[in-house]
Scaffold this motif. Structure first.
Motif, PDB file in Angstrom:
ATOM      1  N   GLY A   1       0.497  76.978  20.283  1.00 45.44           N
ATOM      2  CA  GLY A   1       1.024  75.631  20.472  1.00 45.44           C
ATOM      3  C   GLY A   1       0.502  74.595  19.504  1.00 45.44           C
ATOM      4  N   ILE A   2      -0.472  74.941  18.673  1.00 43.97           N
ATOM      5  CA  ILE A   2      -1.054  73.966  17.741  1.00 43.97           C
ATOM      6  C   ILE A   2      -0.088  73.741  16.578  1.00 43.97           C
ATOM      7  CG2 ILE A   2      -2.996  73.438  16.240  1.00 43.97           C
ATOM      8  CD1 ILE A   2      -4.689  75.430  17.775  1.00 43.97           C
TER       9      ILE A   2
ATOM     10  N   GLY B   1      -6.311  74.117  20.265  1.00 45.45           N
ATOM     11  CA  GLY B   1      -5.353  74.187  21.359  1.00 45.45           C
ATOM     12  C   GLY B   1      -5.096  75.613  21.782  1.00 45.45           C
ATOM     13  N   PRO B   2      -4.167  75.781  22.738  1.00 45.35           N
ATOM     14  CA  PRO B   2      -3.883  77.125  23.245  1.00 45.35           C
ATOM     15  C   PRO B   2      -3.157  77.958  22.188  1.00 45.35           C
ATOM     16  CG  PRO B   2      -2.428  75.528  24.250  1.00 45.35           C
ATOM     17  CD  PRO B   2      -3.386  74.746  23.406  1.00 45.35           C
TER      18      PRO B   2
ATOM     19  N   PRO C   1       2.880  77.138  25.535  1.00 45.54           N
ATOM     20  CA  PRO C   1       2.512  76.703  24.183  1.00 45.54           C
ATOM     21  C   PRO C   1       3.396  77.315  23.099  1.00 45.54           C
ATOM     22  CG  PRO C   1       0.554  77.258  25.457  1.00 45.54           C
ATOM     23  CD  PRO C   1       1.729  77.657  26.285  1.00 45.54           C
TER      24      PRO C   1
END
Lengths: 429, 429
Positions: B138-139, B301-302, B308
């Motif tokens: 998800g980043i 992040g995830p 995500p």
């Protein structure tokens, strides 16, 4: 790759403007390759033409008046890096939009005060305003919110976005100095704005928060309803006591949509020492974004300085050169909602520090006042006596600000307190 | 806002594909507002039509064959979330490009192996491939590199990008368990790929690193030259000893352009325990980007999961709906450079753990071997004896991998070592 250059007019040749020129000088070919076309500075404007600068400006046309620069027929894009939320910066941005130019700006104050009106004006002209450099310096957070996380309903956005305040707070802790002492240090090091209240009262960071909130929630910028509280009242004692309990104190901005409206606050908060926010040292910035699908995203990087800010300005320029024209606040300005401001809508645990007069039953009286206000105690710690008084630390369970205020009003009436109680919100991560 | 929808065909209805449908279902209006037009799923494809899914799929046309889906006249954009780097995924992506469709994919293996050829093919058709979901879940890191930091010459890009490995390493440390024990735990929890070597040998993370490197340095994807070393040889003892010296062990990917070529390595490294990378726990991902103007940017992040990953897929979809068409690897595929691969070009300090036989002069012999190889010692720590041997930890000053290998070859000849020496790179942040 087209050969048609994107032609810039740059108003303001201070740290940021000079930084932009330096990068264009050094990396022009690289930028053109990424943008798909050359990026060319045509004309510039600043207060003083003859001032010595790190880059030569003779190759560019000169305008004394940024408004005249903004209106030039031979520029496509107006870059405003002058600063100030009224006067020439505002006039020049308006002139640029009226003349059908896109605008890239680093001016958080301008957008915090006039962002909605300017976005409407831009849109009426089929133009956009881009402002990555206005929030969290080099961190591409506007892009992350408007594009990278565009599929999310944003739950909360938080940030440590004033490097000077974070420097002061971390320096107080590491050197064991008072706020006044570190403030003076920061002043001498040139870390403070000409008007230091912009930093330490949270105004600068509040401007940034209001812009993030508008993008995150699709709402009109509403800086007027950011609850601002500076760091001037934070003591080294609170920093140390908070650390004892596993927390650090940060000037933290939080924007959150609640059932009662949009809550925006910029205030000293406790955050877990082990969290990314708690671990943030010195002048670095951090933004935390929580979305319904993505969960939590954390972005960290330099929040100020010529290089990082110019990097953000030029990212916007490259986007426009590429034809990437996301609306100013991510969705059409006419669709931004005007929402009710909310204060104290989100419950939280609080940190309380009381100086208790050493007499029998004192603690019981405090506990009763909290209980009467509906506040339950998570943890309490009493320290050794200092003369005739003893410090007591309390971490409450989640409570509303209203309940807390009720307790804070009633506490002095118990007659067992020496001095004012200190109450700081604990932001849950 | 136009009313012309962007029409999707989605191949693959596993975790990610279903996640994409769920978000479109729940947030369709929000997405349309941000994209400026409706986003509509027209047709889908998966292995098993009748399998029970969290979202109904009756409303969409069905194709048994993803290639047929990719060629449908009524779709504009092909979303590939099947996985696998040969076979149907590759054939379908090629078919989509040949049919003049843009492609959004989460498939890191496909792009690591065939990214350059696919990008050329896309470009020849005037199309793009977007793959935010393929790297760090998800980043929004692809976007940060290609757009947000586009004005920078990237110096180095690093990342912890396999959540399973990071889970294993942090769990070994917190629970004091062996690699084998935690590996088994992870298997039972379903954290491992069907072929666990993809995780623990660093292959999956290596795929991601090769994509980041291509974007960061404007080079052809070169997964074949990522130096891969898995986490299978990391012991709980090394984790503890590293912690004693202020470090944590991470499976860290590093890509760096050197005077000798592009160095790409994915290996267990020591990082300072107090750094953002050192503080990363569990399945979370982190990417660190260093640019000449911006300095250091950290994104966290995830790295996996339906939400995500679907968030990243849909960010790409929204970009394309908005008309934001950055080339597949940030610059035209024809301009990506083929560069020499480099190994061991970047000097670093190393952590060495030796088991020394307890006899006079043993330590002196080790020191002499290191000195002969030109390696100087920063810190050394000898622990209490275990039977007739004693563990010795050494942190070297910066040295080349070649010098280290020379020392590692010579060390056994001293006759004072019990067992193999352990050597781990310390990545400087």
């Amino acid at each position: 790759m087209t050969n048609t250059p994107l032609r810039l007019g740059i108003a303001g040749l201070g740290t940021v403007g000079t930084g932009v020129l330096q990068i264009l000088h050094r990396q022009g070919d690289r930028l053109a390759a990424r943008a798909g076309r050359p990026i060319e500075v045509v004309a510039v404007s600043a207060r003083d033409r003859s001032r010595k600068r790190a880059v030569p400006i003779d190759a560019y046309a000169w305008e004394d008046d940024p408004v005249a620069l903004a209106r030039r027929d031979d520029i496509d894009l107006f870059v405003e890096v002058m600063g100030g939320h009224e006067g020439p910066a505002k006039a020049a941005v308006e002139a640029a939009l009226n003349a059908g130019k896109d605008v890239v700006t680093a001016n958080k104050a301008l957008l915090a005060h006039h962002g909605h009106a300017l976005a409407l004006r831009a849109e009426a002209q089929g133009r956009v305003i881009r402002f990555e450099a206005a929030v969290a310096g080099g961190i591409p957070v506007i892009k992350a919110l408007t594009e990278g996380l565009a599929a999310n309903e944003i739950r909360r956005v938080m940030g440590v976005m004033n490097g000077t305040c974070n420097y002061i707070l971390t320096r107080m802790e590491s050197a064991g100095l008072s706020y006044a002492e570190v403030f003076e240090e920061a002043r001498q090091l040139g870390y403070l704005e000409a008007d230091p209240r912009l930093d330490v009262d949270g105004i600068d960071a509040g401007h940034k928060l209001s812009l993030l909130a508008a993008i995150a929630f699709g709402t009109e910028v509403d800086f007027g309803h950011v609850a601002l509280e500076g760091i001037g009242a934070v003591t080294i004692e609170d920093i140390r006591r908070a650390a004892d309990m596993g927390y650090r104190i940060k000037l933290l901005g939080v924007a959150q949509m609640t059932g009662r409206g949009l809550e925006q606050r910029m205030q000293p908060c406790l955050v877990p020492a082990s969290s990314p926010l708690g671990q943030l040292e010195g002048g670095t910035n951090m933004v935390v974004i929580e979305g319904d699908s993505v969960g939590q995203i954390v972005l960290r990087g330099p929040g100020a300085g010529a290089g990082p800010t110019a990097s953000a300005v030029l990212a916007d320029v490259i986007d426009l050169a590429r034809g990437n024209r996301v609306p100013t606040f991510g969705v059409p300005a006419t669709s931004l909602r005007r929402v009710r401001p909310a204060q104290g809508a989100v419950a939280a645990p609080y940190y309380l520090r009381l100086q208790l007069i050493d007499k029998p039953g004192a603690l019981a009286k405090v506990a009763r006042v909290l209980g009467d206000a509906g506040i339950s105690i998570d943890r309490m710690r009493q320290y050794g006596h200092e003369d005739t008084t003893a410090p007591v630390l309390i971490v409450t369970h989640r409570t509303t600000r209203a309940a807390l205020d009720e307790a804070l009003t009633a506490l002095p009436e118990t007659g067992v307190l020496a001095g004012q109680p200190v109450a700081l919100r604990i932001e849950q991560l």
